[in-house]
Write an enzyme that holds these catalytic residues in place. Sequence first.
Site, short mmCIF file in Angstrom:
data_model
loop_
_atom_site.label_atom_id
_atom_site.label_comp_id
_atom_site.label_asym_id
_atom_site.label_seq_id
_atom_site.Cartn_x
_atom_site.Cartn_y
_atom_site.Cartn_z
N GLU A 144 -18.55 4.49 -0.02
CA GLU A 144 -17.76 3.78 -1.03
C GLU A 144 -18.54 3.49 -2.30
OE1 GLU A 144 -18.17 2.81 2.14
OE2 GLU A 144 -16.21 3.14 3.07
N ARG A 193 0.84 -1.21 0.00
CA ARG A 193 0.00 0.00 0.00
C ARG A 193 0.87 1.25 0.00
NH1 ARG A 193 -1.56 1.65 6.15
NH2 ARG A 193 -0.06 0.30 7.17
#
Lengths: 313, 275
Positions: free
Chosen positions: A55, A8
């Site tokens: 989201e 990440r």
Amino acid sequence: MADKIATREAYGNALAEFGDKYDFVVLDADLAAATKTGIFKKKFPERFFNCGIAEGNMMTVAAGLAAAGKTVFASTFAMFAAGRAFEQVRNSIAYPHLNVKIGATHAGITVGEDGATHQCLEDIATMRSIPGMAIVNPADAVEARAAVEWAINYKGPVYLRFGRLAVPVVYDRDTYNFEFGKNITLREGKDVTIMATGITVDMALEAAKLLEADGISARVTDVHTIKPLDKADVLDAAAKTGAIVTVEEHNVIGGLGSAVAECVSEGRPVRVLRVGVEDKFGRSGKVPALLEMYGLTPAAIASEAKAAVALKA
Amino acid sequence: MDNAKLSALKKTAANIRLGILEGVHAASSGHPGGSLSIADIITYLYFSEMNVNPADSRWADRDRLVLSKGHTAPALYAALAEKGFFPREALATLRQADSFLQGHPDMKGTPGVDMSTGSLGLGVSAACGMALAAKIDGKDYRTYAIIGDGESEEGQVWEAAMFAAHYKLDNLCFILDLNGLQIDGKVTDVMNPTPHDKKFEAFGFNVITADAHDFESLEAAFAAARACKGKPSVIIANSVKGKGVSFMEGQVGWHGSAPNDEQYAAAVAEIKAVL
């Protein structure tokens, strides 16, 4: 071995690095500090848009941006990208085959202490079932960086899977070359092939060393692209080593193991044993304890590889 | 609005209604009620409000329409055909396996369709993305999204509304088709999403009310939306489900069923009487 770095982190760094070279925008859903898109935000605030904790809306906003010609990265945890927003990804992004790159971080049990609700073990399965969705699961920081640059230039939807945990760097940045849909053979072997994806690639290399000590020669393959699967390489592994062990930080149902088994059963039937999370939810805990508990260790992989070799006709 | 324009719009709307009925009748399925309730809105959009080019359906600077209530695709297809994006004859192929006119809008297959929709609540977010893209690129095209009142029960509509106001998308205009009916009955009985005006106002919208079947009212509403700066607009359009076919008007049963041959002939005769 270089210092450990989370994929990440490499993702966020790559967005910031390539932001100079390419025109794209980045969306996040209030997790920029965790997904590391915050690194991009700091450098390119005018091309970063926080969507708040929504989201589903973010995924369809990304689709709208792409429909109007933008290249878009949309980031959140894998659980919310491939789980909560599955339908938005399927209907708004994939059905019109729009140019959205889903940067899904915190995949798998190595999320650690946050526990089952945040440890997505089903994302490869859900994304793999969507027509036209490319799935790339980088093994380390070098591969993650290269995959991001590839994704920027690829036209169409991509699911990029990144982890929270800092992991060893497998590749040399100066020599690494990302080829979409092409497996990388990291180690040659003749008795069995260990096909790993994501952060389990390093574990597979460690397992091969353990096996070597026991006289078993294991080929190790990095399957960074899960869809489209490098079928030629999988069938070559089946033909040349006669047994395959798959390794993934994902449910053994629907992920890399399933993809490889489907390919092998159709093209060159050999034993395929799957190492992964055995149809269970994750739980809170320190990462090493969780990896031990769920059987994602070099020792567990080596053990499964020995079983596969023993089962060869 | 001068008489010539008003008369032309009414004629176009009648042709669009005929196109809706033709498609739904030929397919023996589809959603005539909500298609007819937006027929005048979509007529005004394509024949007065929006800047589009049928010869170049992907023209980058065009205004965009997202039919968030995607099941009313027959109205969109009839308008696009009327506008010249594809031959009118195609309308009779609606929902057939070899047709480019899917049951719900498919931007890949149908010229003029700006976004694939059908799953309710999604289109509004896509429209937000398009409006944001225009802002990023410094372009002056506008984006419109037609939402159903039943659809406003979807939480994502309000996520999108929050987003639109947060990013001050004054180049975005929602049109809420307030026909009062959804599949299972009256919208207020099934799951009451009202009052829409107060909700959108609280979400930071410029709220405009219009008569969905009065072109002068629509003209004033779209002009007010265009004039508003600094926030998105929503036109709450009071409509009649099934508008234009007397036996379909206000009848929930016509949400998702097609007319038989006899009903089709009666409906066509009624609309042709307007022409």
